[in-house]
Scaffold this active site. Structure first.
Site, PDB file in Angstrom:
ATOM      1  N   GLY A  49      33.109  45.978  44.223  1.00  0.00           N
ATOM      2  CA  GLY A  49      31.779  46.239  44.759  1.00  0.00           C
ATOM      3  C   GLY A  49      30.677  45.405  44.144  1.00  0.00           C
ATOM      4  O   GLY A  49      29.518  45.519  44.562  1.00  0.00           O
ATOM      5  N   SER A  56      35.966  42.797  43.747  1.00  0.00           N
ATOM      6  CA  SER A  56      37.264  43.403  44.028  1.00  0.00           C
ATOM      7  C   SER A  56      38.353  42.384  44.326  1.00  0.00           C
ATOM      8  O   SER A  56      39.538  42.675  44.147  1.00  0.00           O
ATOM      9  CB  SER A  56      37.136  44.378  45.198  1.00  0.00           C
TER      10      SER A  56
END
Length: 223
Positions: free
Chosen positions: A79, A41
């Protein structure tokens, strides 16, 4: 002690356009350099429009300085872990003829408190697989929030420097340098940079790629 290429970004900023380095080549057109961004991310513009992320900003700056010379592919996924990256990387590498990969993984492993030996082994395998495919690796290091304690956070930080030394890789000790400790540059979660923080991250990455990709020389030749 960090390897010489690990700090190459700083030294490269001192280069001037007075005949420094080898000639870029003749004026015949060449295929653009293919760059893969492979991260989590932190490289996927988390909670921001894609155009505000540092990867899009890097693409925009390259297009301005050396138009047509680079193509940037962002295969980062929010993630993502190092084990997930190992699963995805072979397929991603098959999507293009990449020259470089900017590898940015490990943060999610660290936030989950996974064994450092496992994280390091996975990162080493990611490096090996990329290099076996003929791709040059730039390692983007991560640091954990201070509340994780020095017994885990310090060895986690040192892991990236050790991998860079072992594999003679260029890169960054800390992708979020100058942003992570400034609340004005971070989202409310204190982990991800906001739009202004993405600009800071871009500068960190830019300092590294300028000498690697001879951007000072190319920019001068482009006028």
């Amino acid at each position: 002690m960090l390897g010489s290429r690990w700090s190459a970004g700083i030294a490269g900023l001192l280069l001037l356009c007075f005949g420094v380095g080898a000639s870029i080549g003749d004026d015949s057109p060449s295929a653009p350099t293919q760059v893969l961004i492979f991260g989590d991310s932190l490289s996927a513009a988390y909670k921001l429009p894609a155009e505000d992320g540092w990867v899009a900003l890097l693409r925009e700056r390259l297009d301005k300085h050396v138009p047509g010379s680079f193509e940037i592919t962002n295969a980062s996924a929010s993630g993502e872990t190092t084990s997930g990256g190992l699963t995805r990387l072979p397929e991603v590498l098959n999507t293009g003829d990449y020259d470089w990969v900017l590898l940015e993984l490990g943060a999610n492993d660290g936030l989950r408190g996974l064994p450092l030996s496992t994280i390091e082994a996975n990162l080493q395998e990611l490096i090996d697989r990329a290099e076996e495919s003929g791709v040059q690796v730039v390692l983007l290091g991560i640091m954990l929030p201070t509340n994780y304690g020095p017994a885990y956070a310090d060895p986690f930080r040192d892991m990236y420097a050790r991998l860079a030394d072992k594999n003679d890789l260029p890169g960054l000790p800390f992708l979020l340098k100058g942003a992570a400790d400034d609340r004005a540059l971070m989202l409310d979660d204190g982990i991800h940079p906001n739009a202004d923080g993405q600009e800071r991250v871009l500068e960190n990455v830019w300092d590294v790629v300028v000498p690697l990709w001879e951007l000072d020389e190319r920019s001068c030749k482009a006028g």
